[in-house]
Design a protein around this motif. Structure first.
Motif, PDB file in Angstrom:
ATOM      1  N   GLY A 140      11.166  29.806  17.663  1.00  0.00           N
ATOM      2  CA  GLY A 140      12.055  29.987  18.792  1.00  0.00           C
ATOM      3  C   GLY A 140      13.198  29.008  18.841  1.00  0.00           C
ATOM      4  N   SER A 141      12.971  27.776  18.435  1.00  0.00           N
ATOM      5  CA  SER A 141      14.048  26.799  18.442  1.00  0.00           C
ATOM      6  C   SER A 141      14.888  26.861  17.171  1.00  0.00           C
ATOM      7  CB  SER A 141      13.473  25.379  18.602  1.00  0.00           C
ATOM      8  OG  SER A 141      12.862  25.220  19.852  1.00  0.00           O
TER       9      SER A 141
ATOM     10  N   ILE B 224      14.966  18.026  15.436  1.00  0.00           N
ATOM     11  CA  ILE B 224      13.898  17.947  16.435  1.00  0.00           C
ATOM     12  C   ILE B 224      12.902  19.106  16.325  1.00  0.00           C
ATOM     13  CG2 ILE B 224      13.393  17.931  18.913  1.00  0.00           C
ATOM     14  CD1 ILE B 224      15.922  16.318  19.337  1.00  0.00           C
ATOM     15  N   PRO B 225      13.347  20.384  16.406  1.00  0.00           N
ATOM     16  CA  PRO B 225      12.338  21.452  16.290  1.00  0.00           C
ATOM     17  C   PRO B 225      11.680  21.548  14.927  1.00  0.00           C
ATOM     18  CG  PRO B 225      14.559  22.369  16.352  1.00  0.00           C
ATOM     19  CD  PRO B 225      14.674  20.930  16.716  1.00  0.00           C
ATOM     20  N   ILE B 226      12.425  21.234  13.856  1.00  0.00           N
ATOM     21  CA  ILE B 226      11.836  21.314  12.510  1.00  0.00           C
ATOM     22  C   ILE B 226      10.703  20.303  12.355  1.00  0.00           C
ATOM     23  CG2 ILE B 226      12.282  20.961  10.056  1.00  0.00           C
ATOM     24  CD1 ILE B 226      15.070  22.119  10.507  1.00  0.00           C
TER      25      ILE B 226
ATOM     26  N   LEU C 103      17.028   8.532  16.415  1.00  0.00           N
ATOM     27  CA  LEU C 103      16.527   8.847  17.747  1.00  0.00           C
ATOM     28  C   LEU C 103      15.967  10.268  17.787  1.00  0.00           C
ATOM     29  CD1 LEU C 103      16.267   8.124  20.782  1.00  0.00           C
ATOM     30  CD2 LEU C 103      18.560   9.065  21.092  1.00  0.00           C
ATOM     31  N   ALA C 104      16.691  11.214  17.180  1.00  0.00           N
ATOM     32  CA  ALA C 104      16.234  12.613  17.145  1.00  0.00           C
ATOM     33  C   ALA C 104      14.890  12.729  16.435  1.00  0.00           C
ATOM     34  CB  ALA C 104      17.282  13.488  16.462  1.00  0.00           C
TER      35      ALA C 104
ATOM     36  N   ALA D 129      11.291  13.957  17.970  1.00  0.00           N
ATOM     37  CA  ALA D 129      10.619  15.098  17.351  1.00  0.00           C
ATOM     38  C   ALA D 129       9.136  14.838  17.098  1.00  0.00           C
ATOM     39  CB  ALA D 129      11.305  15.457  16.034  1.00  0.00           C
ATOM     40  N   THR D 130       8.776  13.604  16.781  1.00  0.00           N
ATOM     41  CA  THR D 130       7.381  13.331  16.441  1.00  0.00           C
ATOM     42  C   THR D 130       6.424  13.542  17.601  1.00  0.00           C
ATOM     43  OG1 THR D 130       7.563  10.965  16.992  1.00  0.00           O
ATOM     44  CG2 THR D 130       8.074  11.620  14.717  1.00  0.00           C
TER      45      THR D 130
END
Length: 411
Positions: free
Chosen positions: A154-155, A277-279, A327-328, A332-333
């Motif tokens: 979705g992202s 982030i989504p990956i 930061l991203a 994400a983690t």
């Protein structure tokens, strides 16, 4: 990946796939950057534009937060959970599509507020459906897979398609502004299509008996539930902790793009960086679920809080695009893991037949928290003239949430 899940579990998981396009394109990246480009064009200072965005986010979340508990209580009656879910879902997708038809920054903020109300309202009942589709021993796994599928599908997919069209559309005769607006329409379409399994296959299994006086009885049950929550020490402490740490998390999600723009990160670079982030969130969200089975949900939530606290402190000294990438990656983690485990942690504590009622309080705390965080960011940025101070101020929310979470019993 989903072969081991039942039809209802898979259909429930797919709604995360459906609405995650909204989360990244509308809440986090493309709409905020489009809004910032318009405000810059009319001469509004970057930190002031950030403040307006923060205030709009706070106002929209206040609107849904005020009604969340009573809506959740009504949703516990037979068939009402899905009726209310559908209503807010429709508000969200219609307002998202409407974003494509204006260049006025005030109207953009107004439609954005409606999308926030629709998205947040639907999530009250989506979260509560977890008790209907999964047994307690499967809740952590189903919840984390929901967030994970949302991130990778979705992202990532609609976001990649959107930024490719925005970055290279002019080469095939599509103006950048047109491409941006097309991404809003595409988001609404994606949201609708992948919600169909949820609408067709997910059923309300647990409910309270039907009543002839729904509103009156709902308010009576609401006050009774509030008393029960206050007397349930573990649930009460968790909800207060959640109020603070989820506020910090939601603020970072909503303000990341406008923050990056304010410190000088080029918009195209910013969109690519946010794609990390989504990956990355996909495998890490699943990892959180696996580790929660071994170490417990509470410990893994605390790990995520510490990581977010470090991210806030890093933002205080941030000046380059490379630092924004770092930061991203940090965000994400833990972004999906914290949210998924919080949802399943709470679902294990509530009585199933009153799940909507309890999730109404769960969501009202999340929404009221989302008022305080953006407002804190906006006010600090406006008073100091530096958005770095605004993001750094959010660290206090993670500290308070973490301390309170430590006081809850292990789950």
């Amino acid at each position: 990946m989903l072969k081991s899940f039942s039809l209802q579990e898979k259909s429930w998981i797919m709604y995360d796939w459906a609405n995650s396009a909204y989360s990244i394109i509308i809440s986090s990246v493309i709409l905020p950057l489009f809004y910032k480009s318009i405000t810059t064009g009319v001469g509004i200072a970057p930190n002031l534009a950030d403040s307006y965005w923060g205030y709009a986010t706070s106002a929209a979340t206040l609107a849904i937060a005020v009604f969340a508990p009573i809506l959740g209580t009504i949703g516990d009656y037979p068939k009402w959970k899905m009726r209310l879910f559908k209503s807010f879902f429709l508000i969200g997708v219609v307002a998202t599509a409407a974003l494509s038809f204006t260049d006025d920054w005030r109207l953009l903020l107004a439609f954005y507020m409606l999308t926030t109300i629709g998205f947040s309202g639907a999530n009250i009942f989506y979260d509560a459906f977890l008790v209907d589709v999964a047994t307690e021993d499967r809740m952590d796994r189903v919840s984390t897979y929901g967030f994970a599928m949302g991130y990778i599908g979705g992202s990532t997919i609609p976001f990649v398609l959107s930024i490719l069209l925005i970055m290279f559309g002019e080469k095939i005769g599509i103006p950048r502004t047109t491409a941006i607006k097309a991404s809003f329409l595409f988001t609404a379409f994606w949201w609708i299509v992948f919600t169909i399994p949820m609408l067709r296959n997910v059923k309300q299994r647990y409910f309270v008996p039907a009543s002839e006086h729904i509103i009156h009885d709902s308010f009576a049950r609401l006050f009774q539930t509030l008393h029960q929550i206050r007397s349930h020490k573990k649930m009460f402490l968790f909800l207060i902790a959640y109020f603070f740490y989820i506020d910090g998390l939601n603020t970072i999600i909503h303000m990341a793009a406008v923050f990056g723009d304010s410190i000088g990160v080029v918009s195209d670079v910013l969109m690519i960086a946010v794609l990390v982030i989504p990956i990355l969130s996909f495998p890490f969200t699943i990892l959180y679920g696996v580790l929660a089975k071994r170490f417990g949900s509470k410990k893994m939530i605390l790990v995520g809080i510490v990581i977010y606290l470090f991210a806030c402190l890093l933002a205080f000294r941030m000046t380059t695009a490379v630092e924004f990438w770092i930061l991203a990656a940090l965000v994400a983690t833990s972004q999906g893991g914290i949210q998924a485990l919080s949802r399943s942690y709470f679902a294990k504590l509530v009585p199933k037949e009153n799940a909507n009622e309890y999730f109404g309080f769960y969501n009202i705390l999340g929404k009221f928290a989302a008022i305080m965080g953006p407002a804190l960011y906006a006010l600090t940025s406006q008073l100091t003239g530096d958005s770095r101070n605004g993001l750094a101020s959010i660290s206090i929310l993670f500290i308070i949430g973490g301390v309170l979470m430590l006081r809850t019993e292990d789950n």
